[in-house]
Write an enzyme that holds these catalytic residues in place. Structure first.
Site, mmCIF file in Angstrom:
data_model
loop_
_atom_site.group_PDB
_atom_site.id
_atom_site.type_symbol
_atom_site.label_atom_id
_atom_site.label_comp_id
_atom_site.label_asym_id
_atom_site.label_seq_id
_atom_site.Cartn_x
_atom_site.Cartn_y
_atom_site.Cartn_z
ATOM 1 N N LYS A 18 0.837 -1.214 0.000
ATOM 2 C CA LYS A 18 0.000 0.000 0.000
ATOM 3 C C LYS A 18 0.866 1.257 0.000
ATOM 4 C CE LYS A 18 -2.113 -1.092 3.867
ATOM 5 N NZ LYS A 18 -1.452 -2.372 4.113
ATOM 6 N N ARG A 92 -10.346 0.648 8.538
ATOM 7 C CA ARG A 92 -9.903 -0.697 8.921
ATOM 8 C C ARG A 92 -11.070 -1.574 9.368
ATOM 9 N NH1 ARG A 92 -4.270 -0.011 8.487
ATOM 10 N NH2 ARG A 92 -3.297 -1.804 9.394
ATOM 11 N N ARG A 126 12.032 -5.718 5.435
ATOM 12 C CA ARG A 126 11.626 -4.303 5.456
ATOM 13 C C ARG A 126 12.386 -3.542 6.535
ATOM 14 N NH1 ARG A 126 5.467 -2.526 5.546
ATOM 15 N NH2 ARG A 126 5.314 -4.084 7.194
ATOM 16 N N ARG A 159 10.269 -2.654 12.056
ATOM 17 C CA ARG A 159 9.039 -2.392 12.791
ATOM 18 C C ARG A 159 8.805 -3.485 13.825
ATOM 19 N NH1 ARG A 159 4.544 -0.624 8.351
ATOM 20 N NH2 ARG A 159 3.252 -1.881 9.759
HETATM 21 P P1 G5P Z 1 -0.071 0.176 8.809
HETATM 22 O O1 G5P Z 1 1.174 0.962 8.894
HETATM 23 O O2 G5P Z 1 -1.207 0.680 8.040
HETATM 24 P P2 G5P Z 1 -0.269 -2.347 7.461
HETATM 25 O O3 G5P Z 1 -0.134 -3.582 8.256
HETATM 26 O O4 G5P Z 1 -1.616 -2.083 6.920
HETATM 27 O O5 G5P Z 1 0.363 -1.269 8.377
HETATM 28 P P3 G5P Z 1 2.128 -2.138 6.049
HETATM 29 O O6 G5P Z 1 2.774 -3.189 6.888
HETATM 30 O O7 G5P Z 1 2.532 -0.726 6.221
HETATM 31 O O8 G5P Z 1 0.582 -2.303 6.171
HETATM 32 P P4 G5P Z 1 2.120 -1.859 3.181
HETATM 33 O O9 G5P Z 1 2.150 -0.390 3.322
HETATM 34 O O10 G5P Z 1 0.931 -2.477 2.532
HETATM 35 O O11 G5P Z 1 2.377 -2.602 4.547
HETATM 36 O O12 G5P Z 1 3.377 -2.355 2.384
HETATM 37 P P5 G5P Z 1 4.737 -1.586 1.948
HETATM 38 O O13 G5P Z 1 5.432 -1.042 3.127
HETATM 39 O O14 G5P Z 1 4.486 -0.702 0.774
HETATM 40 O O15 G5P Z 1 5.531 -2.860 1.386
HETATM 41 C C1 G5P Z 1 5.976 -3.859 2.266
HETATM 42 C C2 G5P Z 1 7.465 -4.122 2.032
HETATM 43 O O16 G5P Z 1 7.590 -4.773 0.785
HETATM 44 C C3 G5P Z 1 8.328 -2.847 1.945
HETATM 45 O O17 G5P Z 1 9.603 -3.098 2.516
HETATM 46 C C4 G5P Z 1 8.454 -2.601 0.418
HETATM 47 O O18 G5P Z 1 9.656 -1.918 0.084
HETATM 48 C C5 G5P Z 1 8.463 -4.038 -0.076
HETATM 49 N N1 G5P Z 1 7.940 -4.250 -1.433
HETATM 50 C C6 G5P Z 1 6.953 -3.593 -2.087
HETATM 51 N N2 G5P Z 1 6.769 -4.117 -3.315
HETATM 52 C C7 G5P Z 1 7.657 -5.140 -3.450
HETATM 53 C C8 G5P Z 1 7.971 -6.066 -4.495
HETATM 54 O O19 G5P Z 1 7.392 -6.062 -5.583
HETATM 55 N N3 G5P Z 1 8.957 -6.978 -4.212
HETATM 56 C C9 G5P Z 1 9.633 -7.005 -3.026
HETATM 57 N N4 G5P Z 1 10.580 -7.929 -2.848
HETATM 58 N N5 G5P Z 1 9.379 -6.150 -2.022
HETATM 59 C C10 G5P Z 1 8.407 -5.232 -2.229
HETATM 60 O O20 G5P Z 1 -0.634 -0.103 10.284
HETATM 61 C C11 G5P Z 1 0.228 -0.525 11.321
HETATM 62 C C12 G5P Z 1 -0.563 -0.619 12.601
HETATM 63 O O21 G5P Z 1 -1.069 0.677 12.949
HETATM 64 C C13 G5P Z 1 -2.363 0.581 13.507
HETATM 65 C C14 G5P Z 1 -2.646 -0.916 13.677
HETATM 66 O O22 G5P Z 1 -2.150 -1.311 14.941
HETATM 67 C C15 G5P Z 1 -1.813 -1.515 12.546
HETATM 68 O O23 G5P Z 1 -1.503 -2.888 12.763
HETATM 69 N N6 G5P Z 1 -3.342 1.199 12.607
HETATM 70 C C16 G5P Z 1 -4.649 1.312 12.857
HETATM 71 N N7 G5P Z 1 -5.399 0.914 13.913
HETATM 72 C C17 G5P Z 1 -6.724 1.162 13.847
HETATM 73 N N8 G5P Z 1 -7.328 1.754 12.792
HETATM 74 C C18 G5P Z 1 -6.606 2.172 11.710
HETATM 75 N N9 G5P Z 1 -7.221 2.760 10.664
HETATM 76 C C19 G5P Z 1 -5.207 1.961 11.725
HETATM 77 N N10 G5P Z 1 -4.219 2.232 10.854
HETATM 78 C C20 G5P Z 1 -3.090 1.771 11.401
HETATM 79 MG MG MG Z 2 2.398 0.897 4.982
#
Ligand code: G5P
Ligand code: MG
Length: 216
Positions: A18, A92, A126, A159
Site C-alpha cells: 500500500k 480498517r 523491510r 518495525r
Molecule cells: P499500517 O502501517 O497501516 P499495514 O499492516 O496495513 O500497516 P504495512 O505493513 O505498512 O501495512 P504496506 O504499506 O501495505 O504494509 O506495504 P509496503 O510497506 O508498501 O511494502 C511492504 C514491504 O515490501 C516494503 O519493505 C516494500 O519496500 C516491499 N515491497 C513492495 N513491493 C515489493 C515487491 O514487488 N517486491 C519485493 N521484494 N518487495 C516489495 O498499520 C500498522 C498498525 O497501525 C495501527 C494498527 O495497529 C496496525 O496494525 N493502525 C490502525 N489501527 C486502527 N485503525 C486504523 N485505521 C489503523 N491504521 C493503522
Molecule cells: Mg504501509
C-alpha cells in the site's frame, strides 16, 4: 498533475505494498499520501500522547481503538483541505468506513491482493525510517548506504510489528475485518482489485485504472 479533487482509498494486507503503490501515485498524480500507520509511528517516535496510547496496540498487531484513529485521520483530512489524496490504512473496519463516508466522498478504492507467503517473505526484509515513513526493502529497494536513510543518513529500524508472530496476527485480523469493508465499497461500485506478486507488475495496471477514473 491532476487538477480536480480525487480521493482514493488503498486497501491491502500488511506488507501488500500500500505504501509503495501510494508513493508511486503521489509521484505520478501529485496527490497527498495520508497513511494512518505512518502518522501513528511518527507519534510514537515523538512520544506524544497519541503515540503513547497507540504504541502497545501496534506492537501487539491489534487495531488502535476507533475513536483515537478516526479523530486523528479526520483532523488530518481537515488539515489537507481541498486537495486530492490517497488514504492508506483507513478505514480498517465498517465503523471507520461509515465515519469516513459521513465526511468525505471517496472516488475510488484500490485493493491489493498479494499471496500471504509473498508478504511474509517481504516484511522480513523491510527497514524503515520511522520519523519520515520512508520504507526500504533489502533486495527490492535498498538504501544507498546499508542501514541508513537516503535523505537524512539516520539509522533505519525494523518495525516492532514485523516480527513473524505479529505479522501472522495482523494477516488474520486483516482477512477477518476487511472482507466486509471491501464488500461495503463494492456495493458502491468503487472497487478495483489488483492481484499479483510484484509491485512492478501491479503498478502499471493501477496507473491505467486511475487515469481512466480521473478521465485523463
Ligand atoms: P499500517 O502501517 O497501516 P499495514 O499492516 O496495513 O500497516 P504495512 O505493513 O505498512 O501495512 P504496506 O504499506 O501495505 O504494509 O506495504 P509496503 O510497506 O508498501 O511494502 C511492504 C514491504 O515490501 C516494503 O519493505 C516494500 O519496500 C516491499 N515491497 C513492495 N513491493 C515489493 C515487491 O514487488 N517486491 C519485493 N521484494 N518487495 C516489495 O498499520 C500498522 C498498525 O497501525 C495501527 C494498527 O495497529 C496496525 O496494525 N493502525 C490502525 N489501527 C486502527 N485503525 C486504523 N485505521 C489503523 N491504521 C493503522
Ligand atoms: Mg504501509
Amino acid at each position: 498533475m491532476y487538477t480536480k479533487i480525487f480521493r482514493t482509498v488503498i486497501i491491502g494486507a500488511p506488507g501488500s505494498g500500500k505504501g509503495t503503490i501510494s508513493e508511486l501515485i503521489v509521484k505520478t498524480y501529485g496527490c497527498l499520501h495520508i497513511s494512518t500507520g505512518d502518522i501513528l509511528r511518527q507519534n510514537i517516535v515523538k512520544n506524544t500522547d497519541l503515540g503513547k496510547k497507540a504504541k502497545q496496540y501496534i506492537a501487539d498487531g491489534q487495531l488502535v481503538p476507533d475513536e483515537i484513529v478516526t479523530k486523528t485521520v479526520l483532523a488530518r483530512i481537515t488539515e489537507v483541505g481541498n486537495k486530492s489524496y490517497i488514504l492508506d490504512g483507513f478505514p480498517r473496519n465498517i465503523a471507520q468506513a461509515e465515519a469516513l463516508a459521513a465526511r468525505e466522498q471517496i472516488d475510488a478504492v484500490i485493493t491489493l491482493n498479494i499471496p500471504h507467503d509473498v508478504i511474509i517473505d517481504r516484511v522480513k526484509n523491510r527497514w524503515i525510517h520511522a520519523p519520515s515513513g520512508r520504507v526500504y526493502n533489502i533486495g527490492f529497494h535498498d538504501p544507498k548506504v546499508p542501514g541508513k536513510d537516503d535523505v537524512t543518513g539516520e539509522s533505519l529500524t525494523q518495525r516492532e510489528d514485523d516480527k513473524p508472530d505479529v505479522v501472522a496476527k495482523r494477516l488474520q485480523l486483516y482477512d477477518e475485518l476487511m472482507k466486509p469493508v471491501i464488500a461495503w465499497y463494492e456495493k458502491k461500485g468503487l472497487v478495483a482489485t489488483f492481484k499479483g506478486n510484484k509491485t512492478k507488475e501491479i503498478w502499471p495496471r493501477v496507473e491505467l485504472f486511475l487515469r481512466d477514473r480521473m478521465n485523463m
